[in-house]
Design a protein around this motif. Structure first.
Motif, PDB file in Angstrom:
ATOM      1  N   VAL A 672      73.131  36.870  58.551  1.00  0.00           N
ATOM      2  CA  VAL A 672      73.475  35.450  58.503  1.00  0.00           C
ATOM      3  C   VAL A 672      72.407  34.675  59.272  1.00  0.00           C
ATOM      4  O   VAL A 672      71.800  35.187  60.226  1.00  0.00           O
ATOM      5  CB  VAL A 672      74.860  35.185  59.107  1.00  0.00           C
ATOM      6  N   ILE A 673      72.167  33.471  58.779  1.00  0.00           N
ATOM      7  CA  ILE A 673      71.219  32.565  59.443  1.00  0.00           C
ATOM      8  C   ILE A 673      71.984  31.290  59.795  1.00  0.00           C
ATOM      9  O   ILE A 673      72.495  30.614  58.897  1.00  0.00           O
ATOM     10  CB  ILE A 673      70.024  32.247  58.540  1.00  0.00           C
ATOM     11  N   MET A 674      72.070  30.953  61.073  1.00  0.00           N
ATOM     12  CA  MET A 674      72.741  29.740  61.516  1.00  0.00           C
ATOM     13  C   MET A 674      71.678  28.745  61.997  1.00  0.00           C
ATOM     14  O   MET A 674      70.716  29.147  62.658  1.00  0.00           O
ATOM     15  CB  MET A 674      73.721  30.044  62.657  1.00  0.00           C
ATOM     16  N   LEU A 675      71.832  27.472  61.611  1.00  0.00           N
ATOM     17  CA  LEU A 675      70.895  26.450  62.057  1.00  0.00           C
ATOM     18  C   LEU A 675      71.652  25.206  62.495  1.00  0.00           C
ATOM     19  O   LEU A 675      72.698  24.880  61.926  1.00  0.00           O
ATOM     20  CB  LEU A 675      69.896  26.125  60.941  1.00  0.00           C
ATOM     21  N   LYS A 701      68.846  19.774  50.548  1.00  0.00           N
ATOM     22  CA  LYS A 701      68.005  19.878  49.371  1.00  0.00           C
ATOM     23  C   LYS A 701      66.820  20.802  49.629  1.00  0.00           C
ATOM     24  O   LYS A 701      66.490  21.675  48.811  1.00  0.00           O
ATOM     25  CB  LYS A 701      67.533  18.481  48.956  1.00  0.00           C
ATOM     26  N   ARG A 702      66.146  20.626  50.809  1.00  0.00           N
ATOM     27  CA  ARG A 702      64.974  21.450  51.106  1.00  0.00           C
ATOM     28  C   ARG A 702      65.374  22.912  51.325  1.00  0.00           C
ATOM     29  O   ARG A 702      64.681  23.834  50.876  1.00  0.00           O
ATOM     30  CB  ARG A 702      64.264  20.912  52.349  1.00  0.00           C
ATOM     31  N   ILE A 703      66.469  23.116  52.041  1.00  0.00           N
ATOM     32  CA  ILE A 703      66.896  24.493  52.298  1.00  0.00           C
ATOM     33  C   ILE A 703      67.281  25.193  50.987  1.00  0.00           C
ATOM     34  O   ILE A 703      66.934  26.353  50.740  1.00  0.00           O
ATOM     35  CB  ILE A 703      68.066  24.510  53.291  1.00  0.00           C
ATOM     36  N   SER A 704      68.025  24.508  50.105  1.00  0.00           N
ATOM     37  CA  SER A 704      68.500  25.113  48.855  1.00  0.00           C
ATOM     38  C   SER A 704      67.342  25.522  47.967  1.00  0.00           C
ATOM     39  O   SER A 704      67.415  26.530  47.239  1.00  0.00           O
ATOM     40  CB  SER A 704      69.415  24.141  48.103  1.00  0.00           C
ATOM     41  N   GLN A 705      66.225  24.751  47.983  1.00  0.00           N
ATOM     42  CA  GLN A 705      65.076  25.086  47.145  1.00  0.00           C
ATOM     43  C   GLN A 705      64.409  26.381  47.568  1.00  0.00           C
ATOM     44  O   GLN A 705      63.743  27.030  46.765  1.00  0.00           O
ATOM     45  CB  GLN A 705      64.059  23.934  47.175  1.00  0.00           C
ATOM     46  N   ARG A 706      64.552  26.771  48.846  1.00  0.00           N
ATOM     47  CA  ARG A 706      63.883  27.969  49.341  1.00  0.00           C
ATOM     48  C   ARG A 706      64.785  29.211  49.326  1.00  0.00           C
ATOM     49  O   ARG A 706      64.300  30.307  49.562  1.00  0.00           O
ATOM     50  CB  ARG A 706      63.390  27.733  50.777  1.00  0.00           C
ATOM     51  N   LEU A 707      66.072  29.040  49.087  1.00  0.00           N
ATOM     52  CA  LEU A 707      66.992  30.170  49.126  1.00  0.00           C
ATOM     53  C   LEU A 707      66.946  30.981  47.823  1.00  0.00           C
ATOM     54  O   LEU A 707      66.560  30.475  46.772  1.00  0.00           O
ATOM     55  CB  LEU A 707      68.426  29.681  49.354  1.00  0.00           C
ATOM     56  N   LEU A 736      63.043  35.068  56.023  1.00  0.00           N
ATOM     57  CA  LEU A 736      63.618  33.946  55.279  1.00  0.00           C
ATOM     58  C   LEU A 736      63.857  32.748  56.208  1.00  0.00           C
ATOM     59  O   LEU A 736      63.609  31.596  55.831  1.00  0.00           O
ATOM     60  CB  LEU A 736      64.917  34.389  54.603  1.00  0.00           C
ATOM     61  N   ALA A 737      64.327  32.998  57.410  1.00  0.00           N
ATOM     62  CA  ALA A 737      64.576  31.898  58.353  1.00  0.00           C
ATOM     63  C   ALA A 737      63.267  31.189  58.707  1.00  0.00           C
ATOM     64  O   ALA A 737      63.238  29.953  58.854  1.00  0.00           O
ATOM     65  CB  ALA A 737      65.260  32.444  59.611  1.00  0.00           C
ATOM     66  N   ILE A 738      62.183  31.936  58.848  1.00  0.00           N
ATOM     67  CA  ILE A 738      60.879  31.324  59.126  1.00  0.00           C
ATOM     68  C   ILE A 738      60.486  30.401  57.985  1.00  0.00           C
ATOM     69  O   ILE A 738      59.976  29.282  58.186  1.00  0.00           O
ATOM     70  CB  ILE A 738      59.823  32.421  59.363  1.00  0.00           C
TER      71      ILE A 738
END
Length: 799
Positions: A672-675, A701-707, A736-738
């Protein structure tokens, strides 16, 4: 004196029937005897003709073969004269002269006589002329050609012309082989043609391997006063007996003769040639003598099966035809003689049959009268051609109130019918048939579109009351097929009509009620033979399945063609289970309609067992597509964050528990990645909550494009977010978090500028629960906040 009186006196105790047989037998025996005589004469004539035809074929075959033998002698003699008349013959001259002579001959050769003292010079001269070494040779003990041993005389083959693929061995000494030596010696002694004993030829097919060597001596022309000179060489013809004899003859399956050629000079009587035809069983034999050179051959000829089939005897046909004619003649005489007896017997038989028929008709008439009187519920009325009633049974009396004595002979069928109906029927029939139909015949005439069917009429009773009946009318014919009247059968349908009207009223009421009920009402049966059937289907079924109710009643399987392929087996299974347990049936399933597309249907029905073993359901179906749509919308709202459009905390917790169950069952990896957005309260205080909401939306929007597609992105609340990464270990989650951290801070957001977040990464450990995993992720975020924010912290960094 009449014949009937004379015949008993002549025949004595023989009656007339026996005399007919006697005449027929005598004629039959006489005919068979005459047939035998004719057959004997025809057989003798056939044997004479058969022998003549066979002798003609034998003479023709012998003449042809003798001509071929003589032709071979003439051709070899012509080659000998060519050498006799020439001082010297070169190889080219020999080939040019001998090649045209090769007809039914395998080869022609020239062999000069060479003496011991001439051998060396002869071999040298031939080698110089031919350009190749030439040696006089013979066969050694191993069967190979080798230089000939020293002898006083040699006869080597110098020239040879052949059509065979294997040419004659040049230089072969003919005196080295006994068969050839014997033929040469006889030719030298007699000065004429000589033929060798049969030998096996080399370089030809096995069927053509048996042959002979025809030898002719060549001498110089004698001068005046001198006798024949000694030959200085020999010309020879190599002849295959099979080629010489069989060339040009009919094929074995078409040859009339079985031919055999035997060498009579051989003590063993060797067979040189035998045709492949099948010999017949005939005793015909033809023998001739063929001469070739100084040899005589025996030619034996027999008829083949082809000859026998082509010259079959007509004896069997004569016997058959004669026997048949004799039999027919005797039968004809028997028929003529016994004609009177048969006629009398037939008359007697017909008389007895007519009497029996009369008794049967009387009995049948009585039975028919009893049947007519017993049919008290049916009115049976018969009329003549004028329409006057001549039969009025007890059922007609009970139905109409008239007595038979009142109407028979006085009333017509028209008087029993309602006049208004007859007039209306007469008018319609006149239009349909194109001619005028009287009202008195309107009840008897059938319309073209309603043949042989009962029709409803109104009759008038004796008391004037009216009666509704079904009438079936037909014509009456006598034994000769002549029209003698009509027969009308009436059935009272008053009660039946009332029942039909009550049923129709009930159907109308049911149709009105079903029209106001949403969905469709049905009765459905499942018989033991797996036969699906709709007993009743309301008009609402048309809206549910877009199929006419009448079509559903004819073919219930059309409904299952509309059900979605993923649901049809489940629906079938639930129906069978309801039939087995007699339990209430309820199902929700999808249908694919031609016009409205995919729709959701809910069906409920109550079953009951039929006496025959089937099951009957009473139920309804309704369209629940709108309800399903609302349910889907509510479900989507319950798991979606309304501001950002991503999943909410509830959905995240459900997915995390499902992943934990999977890991405990099959093992694997999960991270899991928490931000948490840095200084988000400052953004809201400085720019307002509307700008803060926009920042949250842009971040999502930006996070969803990279997932990845398998990752689950959720908002826990406020500015906290969580990414669930199935099948991902700690190293992969940290990478992935980076990427997410870089995508967020790589470009500023209007109007707040660069927005950063603190990331924490945690990976699942064996036997760890949901709370432990989330606590470690939250701790990683806390470490990132304490370290100055805008960074990614993971467990591996805390070691």
């Amino acid at each position: 004196m009449p014949l009937q009186a004379v015949r008993p006196k002549i025949l004595g105790f023989i009656n007339e029937q026996a005399s007919a047989w006697l005449v027929a037998l005598v004629v039959l025996l006489a005919g068979l005897a005459l047939t035998a005589i004719v057959a004997w004469a025809a057989s003798d004539l056939y044997q004479q003709q058969l022998r003549q035809r066979f002798q003609l074929l034998v003479n023709e075959r012998y003449t042809r073969l003798q001509e071929r033998f003589e032709d071979q002698e003439q051709r070899l003699n012509s080659l000998r004269r060519f050498f006799v008349n020439s001082d010297e013959v070169s190889r080219e001259e020999f080939d040019g002269f001998a090649q045209p002579l090769l007809l039914r001959t395998l080869a022609y050769s020239w062999a000069p006589r060479v003496y011991r003292e001439q051998r060396s010079q002869f071999e040298q001269d031939v080698s110089d002329q031919g350009g190749a070494p030439f040696v006089i040779r013979e066969l050694n003990s191993a069967g190979e050609l080798a230089p000939a041993t020293e002898r006083d005389e040699y006869v080597p083959v110098l020239y040879s012309q052949t059509k065979s693929l294997l040419s004659a061995p040049l230089g072969f000494d003919l005196l080295a082989q006994p068969l050839r030596r014997s033929a040469l010696e006889r030719a030298q002694k007699t000065g004429k043609l000589a033929v060798s004993q049969p030998m096996q030829l080399v370089g030809v097919e096995p069927a053509y391997a048996t042959g002979v060597l025809l030898v002719a001596p060549v001498s110089h022309l004698p001068t005046s006063g001198e006798s024949q000179n000694e030959p200085y060489g020999y010309v020879m013809a190599v002849i295959s007996i099979h080629q010489l004899v069989a060339d040009g003859l009919p094929k074995p399956d078409r040859d009339n003769l079985m031919m055999q050629i035997v060498d009579t000079s051989d003590l063993h009587k060797r067979v040189l040639f035998e045709s492949g035809t099948v010999e017949s069983n005939s005793d015909l034999v033809g023998a001739r003598r063929l001469t070739l050179g100084d040899h005589v051959y025996a030619l034996n000829l027999r008829p083949s099966q082809v000859f026998e089939q082509a010259n079959h005897s007509s004896l069997s046909a004569i016997m058959t035809m004669g026997g048949l004619l004799s039999l027919l003649l005797s039968a004809l005489l028997y028929v003529l003689v016994s004609q009177r007896q048969r006629a009398l017997k037939l008359v007697e038989q017909r008389t007895v049959q007519l009497r029996m028929r009369e008794q049967e008709l009387r009995a049948a008439h009585g039975q028919l009268r009893s049947v007519l009187n017993a049919a008290t519920q049916v009115a049976i009325i018969a009329t003549d051609l004028r329409g006057v009633i001549n039969t009025f049974n007890a059922g007609a009396e009970q139905m109409l109130g008239f007595k038979a004595e009142q109407v028979v002979g006085t009333h017509t069928l028209e008087s029993l019918h309602l006049a208004v109906e007859l007039e209306a029927r007469s008018a319609s029939l006149s239009v349909a048939l194109g001619k005028r139909i009287p009202a008195s015949q309107a009840m008897l005439v059938e319309s073209p579109d309603n043949l042989h069917e009962a029709r409803e009429w109104t009759l008038v009773r004796e008391d004037g009351s009216q009666l509704t009946v079904n009438m079936l009318a037909t014509v009456l014919l006598d034994d000769h097929g002549l029209w003698i009247g009509h027969l009308a059968i009436y059935l009272d349908i008053t009660e039946q009509k009332r029942a039909y009207e009550a049923l129709a009223a009930r159907d109308r009421l049911l149709k009105k009620l079903s029209a106001h009920v949403p969905g469709g009402i049905f009765q459905f049966t499942l018989e033991p033979q797996d036969n699906w059937k709709f007993i009743y289907a309301s008009d609402g079924m048309r809206d549910i399945y877009e199929i006419e109710p009448g079509v559903l009643q004819q073919d219930a399987k059309r409904v299952f063609e509309r059900i979605h392929p993923l649901d049809v087996e489940r629906v079938r299974a639930s129906i069978r289970l309801s039939a087995l347990q007699l339990s209430h049936w309820r199902e929700e399933y999808r249908v694919q309609l031609p016009q409205r597309g995919l729709r959701w249907i809910r069906g409920e029905a109550t079953p009951e067992e039929l006496p025959g073993g089937g099951t009957l359901w009473h139920g309804y179906v309704s369209d629940i597509s709108d309800l399903k749509r609302v349910e889907e919308e509510l479900r989507a709202l319950s798991i979606t964050d309304s501001l950002t459009g991503i999943h909410n905390r509830r959905y995240f917790q459900d997915r995390l528990r499902a992943e934990m169950v999977r890991l405990n069952r099959t093992s694997g990896a999960l991270s899991v990645i928490m931000l948490d957005i840095d200084h988000f309260k400052r953004i809201n205080d400085r720019h307002g909550h509307a700008v803060g909401d926009g920042v949250l939306q842009e971040l999502c929007k930006r996070i969803s494009q990279r997932l990845r597609r398998t990752d689950v992105f959720c908002r826990l609340g406020g500015e906290e977010f969580m990414v669930l990464c199935p099948h991902t270990d700690g190293e992969q989650a940290y990478s992935l978090a980076i990427e997410l951290w870089e995508s967020l801070r790589s470009a500023p957001m209007e109007p707040v500028g660069t927005v950063t977040a603190s990331f924490g990464v945690a990976s699942w450990r064996v036997d760890e629960g949901v709370d432990g995993l989330l606590l470690r992720a939250d701790s990683a975020v806390y470490v990132a906040k304490q370290a100055g924010r805008d960074r990614v912290e993971a467990e591996r960094l805390r070691a």
